[in-house]
Design an enzyme around this catalytic site. Structure first.
Site, PDB file in Angstrom:
ATOM      1  N   HIS A 149       0.841  -1.204   0.000  1.00 22.97           N
ATOM      2  CA  HIS A 149       0.000   0.000   0.000  1.00 22.97           C
ATOM      3  C   HIS A 149       0.875   1.252   0.000  1.00 22.97           C
ATOM      4  CE1 HIS A 149      -3.039  -2.759   2.143  1.00 22.97           C
ATOM      5  NE2 HIS A 149      -3.489  -2.567   0.911  1.00 22.97           N
ATOM      6  N   LYS A 174     -17.244  -6.813   5.756  1.00 22.82           N
ATOM      7  CA  LYS A 174     -16.337  -7.368   6.764  1.00 22.82           C
ATOM      8  C   LYS A 174     -16.939  -7.066   8.127  1.00 22.82           C
ATOM      9  CE  LYS A 174     -12.266  -6.898   3.879  1.00 22.82           C
ATOM     10  NZ  LYS A 174     -10.957  -6.280   3.686  1.00 22.82           N
ATOM     11  N   ARG A 187      -2.301  -6.368  -8.048  1.00 21.94           N
ATOM     12  CA  ARG A 187      -1.253  -7.384  -7.903  1.00 21.94           C
ATOM     13  C   ARG A 187      -1.332  -8.435  -8.998  1.00 21.94           C
ATOM     14  NH1 ARG A 187      -2.995  -8.883  -1.969  1.00 21.94           N
ATOM     15  NH2 ARG A 187      -4.884  -8.746  -3.181  1.00 21.94           N
ATOM     16  N   SER A 229      -3.097  -8.416   2.883  1.00 19.04           N
ATOM     17  CA  SER A 229      -3.502  -8.087   4.254  1.00 19.04           C
ATOM     18  C   SER A 229      -4.086  -9.286   4.996  1.00 19.04           C
ATOM     19  CB  SER A 229      -4.513  -6.933   4.252  1.00 19.04           C
ATOM     20  OG  SER A 229      -3.890  -5.739   3.867  1.00 19.04           O
TER      21      SER A 229
END
Length: 151
Positions: A18, A42, A92, A130
């Site tokens: 990040h 979440k 990514r 993460s």
């Protein structure tokens, strides 16, 4: 016109990947707002949001053009309120692209002034995730190599 980018995410935790995207984004934008969102999908954060705000602010103390804020609303609306016309995102892999592409299309529909800008993750940071960092930390593993601050 000032080029303001929003870098939204849950940042649970904020990683060196990040950090790399934000620092590289400084070449493109006058100001970057790291926007820590309360993600409705979440149920609970692993790292307290106040801790992440403090750690991220500490990471960028030498960069006054980088701000850190929290929000609990649609990203497109938060961008409008902060005069941000860009969303900065890191990719990514192709899985990230598929996910981010869908979000970018919806955000553009909600706020037609909002342009998504994608930076490909630097190769050395591509494996950092993460979720994996949380799991390593949960079982007392050393995560210091993946974070731009000390926990």
């Amino acid at each position: 016109m000032k080029r303001i980018a929003l870098f939204p995410g849950s940042f649970d935790p904020f990683t060196k990947g990040h950090e790399d995207i934000v620092l590289r984004g400084l070449a493109l934008f006058d100001e970057i707002i790291i926007a820590i969102g309360y993600n409705s999908t979440k149920s609970q954060r692993y790292f307290p949001i106040d801790l992440m705000v403090d750690k991220i602010k500490g990471t960028f103390t030498k960069n006054p053009q980088i701000k850190v804020q929290t929000y609990s609303e649609l990203t497109a609306e938060f961008a409008k309120k902060n005069n941000a016309n860009y969303l900065l995102r890191g990719l990514r892999n192709t899985t990230d692209f598929e996910y981010e592409n869908s979000i970018a299309q919806i955000n553009r529909n909600l706020n037609n002034e909002l342009e998504s800008v994608f930076l490909i993750t630097s190769p050395k940071f591509a494996p950092i995730n993460s979720s994996i960092i949380r799991e390593v930390h949960r079982y007392k593993g050393d995560v210091s190599a993946f974070l731009p601050y000390q926990l």
